[in-house]
Write an enzyme that holds these catalytic residues in place. Structure first.
Site, short mmCIF file in Angstrom:
data_model
loop_
_atom_site.label_atom_id
_atom_site.label_comp_id
_atom_site.label_asym_id
_atom_site.label_seq_id
_atom_site.Cartn_x
_atom_site.Cartn_y
_atom_site.Cartn_z
N ASP A 62 -13.23 18.61 -24.17
CA ASP A 62 -12.14 18.07 -24.98
C ASP A 62 -12.07 16.60 -24.59
O ASP A 62 -11.73 16.27 -23.44
CB ASP A 62 -10.84 18.80 -24.62
CG ASP A 62 -9.63 18.18 -25.32
OD1 ASP A 62 -9.80 17.17 -26.03
OD2 ASP A 62 -8.52 18.73 -25.16
N VAL A 63 -12.39 15.71 -25.53
CA VAL A 63 -12.48 14.29 -25.15
C VAL A 63 -11.14 13.73 -24.67
O VAL A 63 -11.10 12.73 -23.95
CB VAL A 63 -13.05 13.41 -26.31
CG1 VAL A 63 -14.49 13.79 -26.60
CG2 VAL A 63 -12.17 13.46 -27.54
N ASN A 89 -17.46 9.87 -31.68
CA ASN A 89 -17.24 10.30 -33.06
C ASN A 89 -16.09 11.31 -33.19
O ASN A 89 -15.47 11.40 -34.24
CB ASN A 89 -18.54 10.90 -33.61
CG ASN A 89 -18.31 11.68 -34.89
OD1 ASN A 89 -18.21 11.11 -35.97
ND2 ASN A 89 -18.21 13.01 -34.76
N SER A 141 -12.08 3.54 -38.45
CA SER A 141 -11.83 3.89 -39.85
C SER A 141 -11.25 2.66 -40.54
O SER A 141 -10.55 1.86 -39.91
CB SER A 141 -10.81 5.03 -39.95
OG SER A 141 -10.36 5.17 -41.29
N TYR A 154 -2.89 8.25 -37.17
CA TYR A 154 -4.35 8.08 -37.31
C TYR A 154 -4.72 6.60 -37.42
O TYR A 154 -5.64 6.12 -36.75
CB TYR A 154 -4.81 8.86 -38.55
CG TYR A 154 -6.29 8.87 -38.79
CD1 TYR A 154 -7.14 9.69 -38.04
CD2 TYR A 154 -6.86 8.08 -39.78
CE1 TYR A 154 -8.50 9.70 -38.27
CE2 TYR A 154 -8.22 8.09 -40.03
CZ TYR A 154 -9.05 8.90 -39.27
OH TYR A 154 -10.40 8.92 -39.51
N ALA A 156 -3.00 4.00 -36.44
CA ALA A 156 -2.74 3.32 -35.16
C ALA A 156 -3.86 3.64 -34.16
O ALA A 156 -4.32 2.76 -33.42
CB ALA A 156 -1.39 3.75 -34.59
N LYS A 158 -6.97 4.38 -34.80
CA LYS A 158 -8.22 3.73 -35.19
C LYS A 158 -8.14 2.21 -35.02
O LYS A 158 -9.14 1.56 -34.68
CB LYS A 158 -8.60 4.10 -36.63
CG LYS A 158 -8.92 5.60 -36.80
CD LYS A 158 -10.08 6.05 -35.95
CE LYS A 158 -10.56 7.46 -36.27
NZ LYS A 158 -11.72 7.85 -35.47
N ILE A 187 -15.32 9.08 -46.88
CA ILE A 187 -16.61 9.77 -46.70
C ILE A 187 -16.39 11.25 -47.02
O ILE A 187 -15.41 11.84 -46.57
CB ILE A 187 -17.11 9.64 -45.24
CG1 ILE A 187 -17.11 8.18 -44.78
CG2 ILE A 187 -18.50 10.27 -45.09
CD1 ILE A 187 -18.03 7.24 -45.51
P1 NDP Z 1 -14.78 16.65 -38.77
O1 NDP Z 1 -13.39 17.15 -38.68
O2 NDP Z 1 -15.68 17.17 -39.83
O3 NDP Z 1 -15.52 16.77 -37.37
C1 NDP Z 1 -14.90 16.36 -36.20
C2 NDP Z 1 -15.66 16.89 -35.02
O4 NDP Z 1 -14.96 16.50 -33.82
C3 NDP Z 1 -15.74 18.41 -34.99
O5 NDP Z 1 -17.02 18.79 -34.54
C4 NDP Z 1 -14.66 18.78 -34.00
O6 NDP Z 1 -14.87 19.99 -33.31
C5 NDP Z 1 -14.76 17.65 -33.01
N1 NDP Z 1 -13.54 17.50 -32.23
C6 NDP Z 1 -12.27 17.52 -32.66
N2 NDP Z 1 -11.42 17.35 -31.64
C7 NDP Z 1 -12.17 17.23 -30.52
C8 NDP Z 1 -11.88 17.04 -29.16
N3 NDP Z 1 -10.62 16.93 -28.71
N4 NDP Z 1 -12.90 16.96 -28.27
C9 NDP Z 1 -14.18 17.07 -28.69
N5 NDP Z 1 -14.53 17.25 -29.98
C10 NDP Z 1 -13.53 17.33 -30.88
O7 NDP Z 1 -14.61 15.05 -38.92
P2 NDP Z 1 -15.52 13.99 -39.69
O8 NDP Z 1 -16.94 14.30 -39.51
O9 NDP Z 1 -14.99 13.79 -41.04
O10 NDP Z 1 -15.13 12.66 -38.88
C11 NDP Z 1 -15.88 12.21 -37.78
C12 NDP Z 1 -15.30 10.87 -37.34
O11 NDP Z 1 -15.31 9.95 -38.43
C13 NDP Z 1 -13.84 10.97 -36.87
O12 NDP Z 1 -13.63 10.09 -35.79
C14 NDP Z 1 -13.07 10.47 -38.08
O13 NDP Z 1 -11.82 9.95 -37.73
C15 NDP Z 1 -14.00 9.41 -38.61
N6 NDP Z 1 -13.82 9.07 -39.99
C16 NDP Z 1 -13.99 9.99 -40.99
C17 NDP Z 1 -13.81 9.62 -42.30
C18 NDP Z 1 -14.00 10.58 -43.42
O14 NDP Z 1 -13.82 10.15 -44.56
N7 NDP Z 1 -14.38 11.82 -43.18
C19 NDP Z 1 -13.42 8.26 -42.65
C20 NDP Z 1 -13.25 7.39 -41.55
C21 NDP Z 1 -13.46 7.78 -40.27
P3 NDP Z 1 -14.35 21.42 -33.92
O15 NDP Z 1 -15.07 21.59 -35.20
O16 NDP Z 1 -14.75 22.41 -32.87
O17 NDP Z 1 -12.87 21.27 -34.08
#
Ligand code: NDP
Length: 246
Positions: A62-63, A89, A141, A154, A156, A158, A187
């Site tokens: 858990d990050v 990420n 973001s 969110y 704040a 980012k 995205i």
């Molecule tokens: P998803 O929700 O599809 O994936 C997020 C991933 O992070 C999952 O694998 C999840 O694990 C993991 N995760 C969540 N919480 C934790 C934690 N506490 N510790 C470790 N891993 C964790 O997100 P996206 O792929 O859409 O987004 C990826 C990144 O891109 C994020 O930082 C998001 O803010 C950013 N972003 C996304 C945009 C979009 O349009 N989608 C736009 C701008 C930025 P699990 O599945 O097990 O919960």
């Protein structure tokens, strides 16, 4: 291949944009440390890569939890004899209007998105400083730049990631470690599936390139920032948003 043999930690690497980043890094020859909050989710993704002959291992963390992150980075360094690339990420949303936002929603999003990024940078900084090289890429973001109604927590977090990127870049530059961020716009992933149809339409009409981005659009820029072609780039945030923010 530009990342031949390089060891890359990708947090939240088991699905969505993170999984696509793993794929792009692997195509350039990187060895993958796939990190997810759940061991079995990370393992499934790592196994998928191994089945295709890509060196890959799963790590649960858990990050937001500093002990988890410290343990995970030590395990990666031991398993791969070092770490060359960190992609922060992992990220979550808990959207609500400001006046309705619960303290728990604020705290959780800040803990994962901002503190999680800090925890991971701090943990890899020591081995990277020792090696006198490293590449750190943070996923911010565009809402961290422009704000977004319903996303006080969110946006704040980012915006914080962008500030943290600049400070880490300044502190680590002397040891040949670059720290950059990307700021994706809209995205297509599970995260944006949760947006209302109106919110999605509003984004699309505001995007000059007139299409949502794909995880691959993000992964390509991350690969650039993780590789040798960005050697003289640090402290920057590159928007990947079809021109939404100029
Ligand atoms: P998803 O929700 O599809 O994936 C997020 C991933 O992070 C999952 O694998 C999840 O694990 C993991 N995760 C969540 N919480 C934790 C934690 N506490 N510790 C470790 N891993 C964790 O997100 P996206 O792929 O859409 O987004 C990826 C990144 O891109 C994020 O930082 C998001 O803010 C950013 N972003 C996304 C945009 C979009 O349009 N989608 C736009 C701008 C930025 P699990 O599945 O097990 O919960």
């Amino acid at each position: 291949m530009k990342l031949e043999g390089k060891v890359a930690i990708v947090t939240g690497g088991a699905r969505g944009i993170g999984l696509c980043i793993c794929e792009a890094l692997a195509q350039e020859g990187a060895r993958l440390a796939v990190v997810d909050i759940l061991q079995e989710t990370a393992e499934e993704a790592a196994e998928g890569f191994r089945a295709r002959g890509i060196e890959s291992q799963a790590f649960a963390a858990d990050v937001a939890n500093v002990e988890d992150v410290g343990r995970m980075v030590s395990e990666v360094v031991e398993a791969f004899s070092g770490v060359d690339i960190l992609v922060n990420n992992a990220g979550i949303t808990r959207d609500n209007l400001l006046i309705r936002m619960k303290e728990s929603e604020w705290d959780l999003v800040l803990a994962v998105n901002l503190k999680g990024t800090f925890n991971c940078i701090k943990a890899v900084a020591r081995p990277m400083m020792k090696a006198r090289s490293g590449k750190i890429v943070n996923i911010a973001s565009v809402v961290g730049v422009m704000g977004n109604a319903g996303q006080a927590n969110y946006s704040a977090s980012k915006a914080g990631v962008i500030g943290l990127t600049k400070t880490a870049a300044k502190e680590l530059a002397a040891r040949n470690i670059t720290v950059n961020a990307v700021a994706p716009g809209y995205i297509q992933t599970d995260m944006t599936e949760k947006l209302s149809a109106e919110a999605r339409d509003a984004f699309l009409t505001a995007i000059p390139l007139r299409r949502p981005g794909t995880p691959d659009d993000v992964a390509r820029v991350v690969c650039f920032l993780a590789g040798p072609d960005s050697a003289y780039v640090t402290g920057q945030t590159i928007n990947i948003d079809g021109g939404l923010v100029m």
